[in-house]
Design an enzyme around this catalytic site. Sequence first.
Site, PDB file in Angstrom:
ATOM      1  N   ASP A   9       0.786  -1.246   0.000  1.00  0.00           N
ATOM      2  CA  ASP A   9       0.000   0.000   0.000  1.00  0.00           C
ATOM      3  C   ASP A   9       0.816   1.293   0.000  1.00  0.00           C
ATOM      4  OD1 ASP A   9      -1.938  -1.931   0.189  1.00  0.00           O
ATOM      5  OD2 ASP A   9      -2.742  -1.257   2.100  1.00  0.00           O
ATOM      6  N   LYS A 103      -6.780  -4.774  -3.431  1.00  0.00           N
ATOM      7  CA  LYS A 103      -7.536  -5.299  -2.300  1.00  0.00           C
ATOM      8  C   LYS A 103      -8.599  -4.296  -1.868  1.00  0.00           C
ATOM      9  CE  LYS A 103      -3.970  -4.071   1.115  1.00  0.00           C
ATOM     10  NZ  LYS A 103      -4.735  -3.187   1.991  1.00  0.00           N
ATOM     11  N   CYS A 145      -1.902  -2.634   7.689  1.00  0.00           N
ATOM     12  CA  CYS A 145      -1.801  -3.531   6.531  1.00  0.00           C
ATOM     13  C   CYS A 145      -0.473  -4.275   6.444  1.00  0.00           C
ATOM     14  CB  CYS A 145      -2.093  -2.754   5.254  1.00  0.00           C
ATOM     15  SG  CYS A 145      -3.791  -2.116   5.241  1.00  0.00           S
TER      16      CYS A 145
END
Length: 196
Positions: A9, A103, A145
């Site tokens: 991310d 995602k 994450c």
Amino acid sequence: MTRALLIVDVQNDFTEGGALGVEGGAKVAAGITSLLQANPGRYDLVMASRDWHHGDDDNGGHFAGASAPDFISTWPVHCVAGTPGAEYHPGLAADAIDVHVRKGQGRPAYSLFEGTTDDGAAPSEALAAAGVDTVDVVGIATDHCVRATALDARRAGLGVRILSDLVAGVAPGPSAAALDELRAAGAVVESSTSGS
């Protein structure tokens, strides 16, 4: 040993100035790029995830909507598919990424392993197809994450190393706790300069 780099991310909305900007995010992007440029061939596979949320709904309760976000399970709108905020940070060498993972897509998702690759496969399938048995994990955010991705990698039986100088967290306390949890799960936490 077949090693992959999992980049979690590193997106505009999670770096400084973004909807959920994390301090040090731009430095992480630049550091990952430097790592890859200085060590060609270090990784057999480079895989990167992006949050990729729908903009027209609450994404399974992930977006707080009219309520105030609690920043634990509900969040402000971020990383909406097709917006600049969902794109990789410009400091990240996106051309070095072999497998792209999206995602979220209508539901909460924290781990890279909850996403799908551009060809619709599960990330675990792509890692297995490449014979990967060890992963280095970098990215944003340490306490969310990155933590979820590294724990899922351990559950999948992979050797896991968190490169501590190439992650950035939302808050110092939870980030330190996440690293402790990862160590307890069998992950190694060390600097990217601590050898290969």
